[in-house]
Scaffold this motif. Sequence first.
Motif, PDB file in Angstrom:
ATOM      1  N   ILE A   7      92.943  35.937  56.139  1.00 15.73           N
ATOM      2  CA  ILE A   7      92.041  34.807  55.284  1.00 15.73           C
ATOM      3  C   ILE A   7      90.877  34.172  56.144  1.00 15.73           C
ATOM      4  O   ILE A   7      89.959  34.037  55.723  1.00 15.73           O
ATOM      5  CB  ILE A   7      93.094  33.784  54.693  1.00 15.73           C
ATOM      6  N   PHE A   8      91.228  33.715  57.226  1.00 15.35           N
ATOM      7  CA  PHE A   8      90.350  33.223  58.117  1.00 15.35           C
ATOM      8  C   PHE A   8      89.175  34.489  58.572  1.00 15.35           C
ATOM      9  O   PHE A   8      87.956  33.754  58.531  1.00 15.35           O
ATOM     10  CB  PHE A   8      90.952  32.791  59.436  1.00 15.35           C
ATOM     11  N   ALA A   9      89.469  35.472  58.676  1.00 19.26           N
ATOM     12  CA  ALA A   9      88.416  36.484  59.038  1.00 19.26           C
ATOM     13  C   ALA A   9      87.593  36.703  57.815  1.00 19.26           C
ATOM     14  O   ALA A   9      86.402  36.633  57.929  1.00 19.26           O
ATOM     15  CB  ALA A   9      89.133  37.943  59.198  1.00 19.26           C
ATOM     16  N   ALA A  10      88.133  36.579  56.557  1.00 18.94           N
ATOM     17  CA  ALA A  10      87.277  36.943  55.396  1.00 18.94           C
ATOM     18  C   ALA A  10      86.401  35.469  55.225  1.00 18.94           C
ATOM     19  O   ALA A  10      85.066  35.712  54.872  1.00 18.94           O
ATOM     20  CB  ALA A  10      88.128  36.633  54.125  1.00 18.94           C
ATOM     21  N   LEU A  11      86.849  34.217  55.583  1.00 13.57           N
ATOM     22  CA  LEU A  11      86.033  33.032  55.575  1.00 13.57           C
ATOM     23  C   LEU A  11      85.091  32.830  56.523  1.00 13.57           C
ATOM     24  O   LEU A  11      83.870  32.810  56.072  1.00 13.57           O
ATOM     25  CB  LEU A  11      87.181  31.802  55.759  1.00 13.57           C
ATOM     26  N   GLY A  58      79.556  33.138  57.942  1.00 12.36           N
ATOM     27  CA  GLY A  58      78.459  33.256  58.856  1.00 12.36           C
ATOM     28  C   GLY A  58      77.451  34.399  58.495  1.00 12.36           C
ATOM     29  O   GLY A  58      76.144  34.136  58.962  1.00 12.36           O
ATOM     30  N   PHE A  59      77.627  35.411  57.889  1.00 19.60           N
ATOM     31  CA  PHE A  59      76.708  36.273  57.050  1.00 19.60           C
ATOM     32  C   PHE A  59      75.770  35.357  56.223  1.00 19.60           C
ATOM     33  O   PHE A  59      74.706  35.832  56.071  1.00 19.60           O
ATOM     34  CB  PHE A  59      77.441  37.385  56.371  1.00 19.60           C
ATOM     35  N   SER A  60      76.380  34.636  55.228  1.00 20.48           N
ATOM     36  CA  SER A  60      75.363  33.811  54.425  1.00 20.48           C
ATOM     37  C   SER A  60      74.508  32.909  55.069  1.00 20.48           C
ATOM     38  O   SER A  60      73.250  33.089  54.825  1.00 20.48           O
ATOM     39  CB  SER A  60      76.324  32.779  53.694  1.00 20.48           C
ATOM     40  N   GLU A  61      74.824  32.505  56.307  1.00 25.49           N
ATOM     41  CA  GLU A  61      73.792  31.838  57.249  1.00 25.49           C
ATOM     42  C   GLU A  61      72.678  32.757  57.560  1.00 25.49           C
ATOM     43  O   GLU A  61      71.586  32.220  57.763  1.00 25.49           O
ATOM     44  CB  GLU A  61      74.321  31.245  58.406  1.00 25.49           C
ATOM     45  N   ALA A 113      78.001  26.742  54.586  1.00 26.67           N
ATOM     46  CA  ALA A 113      79.077  25.990  53.409  1.00 26.67           C
ATOM     47  C   ALA A 113      79.304  26.471  52.253  1.00 26.67           C
ATOM     48  O   ALA A 113      80.243  26.783  51.670  1.00 26.67           O
ATOM     49  CB  ALA A 113      78.723  24.489  53.177  1.00 26.67           C
ATOM     50  N   ILE A 114      78.393  27.033  51.531  1.00 23.32           N
ATOM     51  CA  ILE A 114      78.230  27.818  50.580  1.00 23.32           C
ATOM     52  C   ILE A 114      78.905  29.223  50.398  1.00 23.32           C
ATOM     53  O   ILE A 114      79.492  29.481  49.590  1.00 23.32           O
ATOM     54  CB  ILE A 114      76.738  27.836  49.726  1.00 23.32           C
ATOM     55  N   GLY A 115      78.725  29.730  51.602  1.00 32.86           N
ATOM     56  CA  GLY A 115      79.428  31.090  51.704  1.00 32.86           C
ATOM     57  C   GLY A 115      80.907  30.914  51.846  1.00 32.86           C
ATOM     58  O   GLY A 115      81.765  31.593  51.147  1.00 32.86           O
ATOM     59  N   ALA A 116      81.387  29.788  52.302  1.00 36.35           N
ATOM     60  CA  ALA A 116      82.663  29.370  52.222  1.00 36.35           C
ATOM     61  C   ALA A 116      83.181  29.156  50.995  1.00 36.35           C
ATOM     62  O   ALA A 116      84.290  29.557  50.413  1.00 36.35           O
ATOM     63  CB  ALA A 116      82.924  27.926  53.015  1.00 36.35           C
ATOM     64  N   LEU A 117      82.298  28.210  50.139  1.00 35.29           N
ATOM     65  CA  LEU A 117      82.762  27.775  48.526  1.00 35.29           C
ATOM     66  C   LEU A 117      82.867  29.278  47.886  1.00 35.29           C
ATOM     67  O   LEU A 117      83.802  29.282  46.998  1.00 35.29           O
ATOM     68  CB  LEU A 117      81.574  27.104  48.065  1.00 35.29           C
ATOM     69  N   LEU A 118      81.983  30.155  48.057  1.00 36.19           N
ATOM     70  CA  LEU A 118      81.880  31.650  47.316  1.00 36.19           C
ATOM     71  C   LEU A 118      83.178  32.312  47.468  1.00 36.19           C
ATOM     72  O   LEU A 118      83.687  32.889  46.681  1.00 36.19           O
ATOM     73  CB  LEU A 118      80.593  32.344  47.737  1.00 36.19           C
ATOM     74  N   ILE A 119      83.592  32.338  48.652  1.00 36.50           N
ATOM     75  CA  ILE A 119      84.665  33.096  49.210  1.00 36.50           C
ATOM     76  C   ILE A 119      85.930  32.486  48.392  1.00 36.50           C
ATOM     77  O   ILE A 119      86.907  32.986  48.102  1.00 36.50           O
ATOM     78  CB  ILE A 119      84.749  33.302  50.610  1.00 36.50           C
TER      79      ILE A 119
END
Length: 414
Positions: free
Chosen positions: A227-231, A236-239, A246-252
Amino acid sequence: MNHIVFEVGLAVALIALSGLIAAKLRFSVIPFYILIGMAVGPHAFKLWHLDFRFIESAELIEFMGRIGVLFLLFYLGLEFSVGRLLKAGKSIAVGGTIYILINFSLGLLLGLCLGFPVKEMLVIAGITTISSSAIVAKVLVDLKRTANPETEMILGIIMFEDVFLAVYISILSGLVLSDSSSIGGVLMSAGIALVYMLGLLIVGRKLVPLLNRVLNIRSGELFTIVIFAALFLVAGFSETIHVAEAIGALLIGLVLAETEHAKRIEKLIIPFRDFFGAIFFFSFGLSIDPLTLGGEAMWYALAAVIVTLIGNFIAGMLAGRTADLNPRASSNIGLTIVSRGEFSIIMANLGKAGGLLAILQPFAAMYVLILAILGPLLTKESKVIYLALNRLFKFESRHKKRLQRKRTTVTEES
């Protein structure tokens, strides 16, 4: 660096102490976390010959704060459900739209009146539009208002804000973080951000059956690592493509919320959300120079607070009216969701990352502090406030006349 572990330990102890004080006073912990951070930050004063400032560990604590943002948004994604919003009905969609339009328009107007450039105006509008779901939820539980008729609308508006936040940060990050100054470059960055966000959600939903099988892991340790790897990978890729991490985290979080493991993930994340989330507010306090809170930042914040109070109350009354709530319940909507917190700070940090005017951070800090303190008080005393305003604006008599006209119309039609 020799004492960095001790400094981090001391930071956690101070956070815990400020949290205990807040709990004792039955108050929101957010302003306490920020204030204690300001008191011991690199910009704080020495006490005689003693230096309690967090200097060596500030960078590490700031990084831990960034992790806190990821967990906060990831958890929100897990909590959010598009299906819930659709089931809540048309009134919530209309009420949420009214709330966003009024507060966002007033935020833009405030930035314009204060003479800020366009990018700064957009950040200010974001700071003043989104309420703190953490504070609002805590206040509703503490005051035992979860069963009130207006609570569904309040929660619906919060969910609606989450959708707006996802879209707006995606567009704003493309605008603010883009290296291109041309309109075409900005539109390209914003377009990439939106396509990425929608694509991740669409592909993620298609992959839900596969994710269900992949996450069917008995080992708690291995499940946590996956789960942490996915998050962190998605955030990180989103940035890297100018979408806020933060939005990458929201999306996943939104994607994983559709899986049959959502409750297990939520239970896993809550302790990390609480711990790193507290460090996030503390780290924000560390970054603020108390001397900058006076002068222009203070006056700008006070102006924003007044605009927010007016905008929230009007939006709450109109949103409640669309849901056929009585005036008192409608007033509770605006008074309850007035608190500002984590999302306003995220917006300010986005402005900082984009190299915008430095005043945005102290402005946001003062603004959040005032409303994080004032919001729970207004909610608690909402009955007294409503009765005072009702004497001036005659909400009850207008509501009765409107109901009478509606009954007359129905009778004539029948």
